[in-house]
Design a protein around this motif. Structure first.
Motif, short mmCIF file in Angstrom:
data_model
loop_
_atom_site.label_atom_id
_atom_site.label_comp_id
_atom_site.label_asym_id
_atom_site.label_seq_id
_atom_site.Cartn_x
_atom_site.Cartn_y
_atom_site.Cartn_z
N LEU A 21 46.77 60.62 19.44
CA LEU A 21 46.99 59.17 19.38
C LEU A 21 46.32 58.46 20.55
CD1 LEU A 21 50.73 59.16 18.28
CD2 LEU A 21 48.78 58.42 16.91
N HIS A 22 46.36 59.06 21.71
CA HIS A 22 45.70 58.46 22.88
C HIS A 22 44.19 58.40 22.64
CE1 HIS A 22 44.08 57.99 26.94
NE2 HIS A 22 45.19 57.30 27.15
N GLY A 23 43.62 59.44 22.08
CA GLY A 23 42.19 59.43 21.77
C GLY A 23 41.83 58.32 20.80
N TYR A 24 42.64 58.15 19.79
CA TYR A 24 42.44 57.08 18.81
C TYR A 24 42.42 55.72 19.51
CZ TYR A 24 43.76 53.84 15.03
OH TYR A 24 43.83 52.77 14.17
N LEU A 25 43.42 55.50 20.36
CA LEU A 25 43.53 54.21 21.06
C LEU A 25 42.43 54.04 22.10
CD1 LEU A 25 47.40 54.32 21.47
CD2 LEU A 25 46.12 52.78 19.94
N ALA A 26 42.09 55.10 22.81
CA ALA A 26 41.08 55.01 23.87
C ALA A 26 39.70 54.70 23.32
CB ALA A 26 41.05 56.32 24.67
N ARG A 27 39.40 55.17 22.13
CA ARG A 27 38.10 54.87 21.53
C ARG A 27 38.02 53.41 21.07
NH1 ARG A 27 38.84 60.15 20.27
NH2 ARG A 27 39.99 59.80 18.36
N ARG A 28 39.14 52.79 20.86
CA ARG A 28 39.15 51.42 20.35
C ARG A 28 39.51 50.38 21.41
NH1 ARG A 28 39.83 55.14 16.83
NH2 ARG A 28 39.22 54.89 14.66
N PHE A 43 49.97 57.55 13.07
CA PHE A 43 48.69 56.85 13.18
C PHE A 43 48.79 55.44 12.60
CE2 PHE A 43 46.83 60.82 14.47
CZ PHE A 43 45.78 60.44 15.27
N GLY A 44 49.61 55.27 11.58
CA GLY A 44 49.84 53.93 11.05
C GLY A 44 50.53 53.04 12.07
N VAL A 45 51.49 53.61 12.78
CA VAL A 45 52.16 52.85 13.85
C VAL A 45 51.12 52.49 14.92
CG1 VAL A 45 53.90 52.96 15.69
CG2 VAL A 45 54.43 53.89 13.42
N ALA A 46 50.28 53.44 15.29
CA ALA A 46 49.25 53.19 16.31
C ALA A 46 48.29 52.10 15.86
CB ALA A 46 48.48 54.48 16.62
N ARG A 47 47.90 52.15 14.61
CA ARG A 47 47.00 51.12 14.08
C ARG A 47 47.65 49.75 14.14
NH1 ARG A 47 45.95 48.68 9.17
NH2 ARG A 47 43.78 48.17 8.85
#
Length: 185
Positions: A29-36, A71-75
């Protein structure tokens, strides 16, 4: 080993079970957020976990895996972050994008794929045509302004610019749009 779905369900009765989900999924999840949103990924991840914990009772196994739900929550957290930033009109730290940057990533990948062909085609153009094309595309000059820079009449510049664009379009083929900015219509 207990599945994510089992842990999520159990965490509604035993909140400490949620901790293992945090351990399992924080890196992804951190990777997902860090890329964006690289400048605020840590804060956003904390918000993801707060919202996921608060909403763990709403998870529905019929709608997908626990990982998908996270991931939906993260989005959703990321989208709310971008909306807040746009509404506040604040400058974004660390070059952070104000909206989903994936469209730009796709464009950069497309441009990178055709860059060698573009360079080759530009090298084959007569010097004045290449200079006109680059002044319009990269420097955002109008064709008349580009004509003044290279010292030719505006009508001649438009004709040469049209010729250069045509050669570039032909080289790229019909399936590949020009990835350059500027007036290429």
């Amino acid at each position: 080993m207990e599945t994510d779905e089992d842990l999520l369900a159990r965490s509604t009765r035993e909140p400490e079970a949620f901790e293992l989900l945090v351990v399992r999924h924080s890196a992804a999840l951190h990777g997902y957020l860090a890329r964006r949103a690289p400048g605020v990924a840590d804060d956003l991840l904390a918000e993801v976990w707060l919202q996921a914990f608060a909403g763990r009772g709403t998870y529905d196994v019929a709608r997908g895996t626990a990982r998908t739900w996270l991931f939906g929550v993260a989005r959703n957290v990321l989208a709310a972050h971008w909306r807040r930033r746009e509404q506040d009109g604040r400058a974004l730290p660390g070059g952070e994008e104000s909206s989903d940057p994936w469209l730009a990533v796709d464009q950069r990948l497309d441009a990178a794929a055709v860059a060698p062909l573009i360079r080759e085609t530009l090298a084959e153009l007569p010097h004045v045509e290449r200079e006109l094309l680059l002044l319009v595309a990269w420097e955002q000059l109008t064709p008349s302004e580009a004509a003044a820079v290279v010292g030719i009449p505006a009508g001649t510049a438009r004709s040469r610019l049209h010729r250069a664009r045509t050669r570039l379009r032909t080289a790229l083929g019909p399936a590949r749009p020009l990835p350059l900015t500027g007036d290429f219509a």
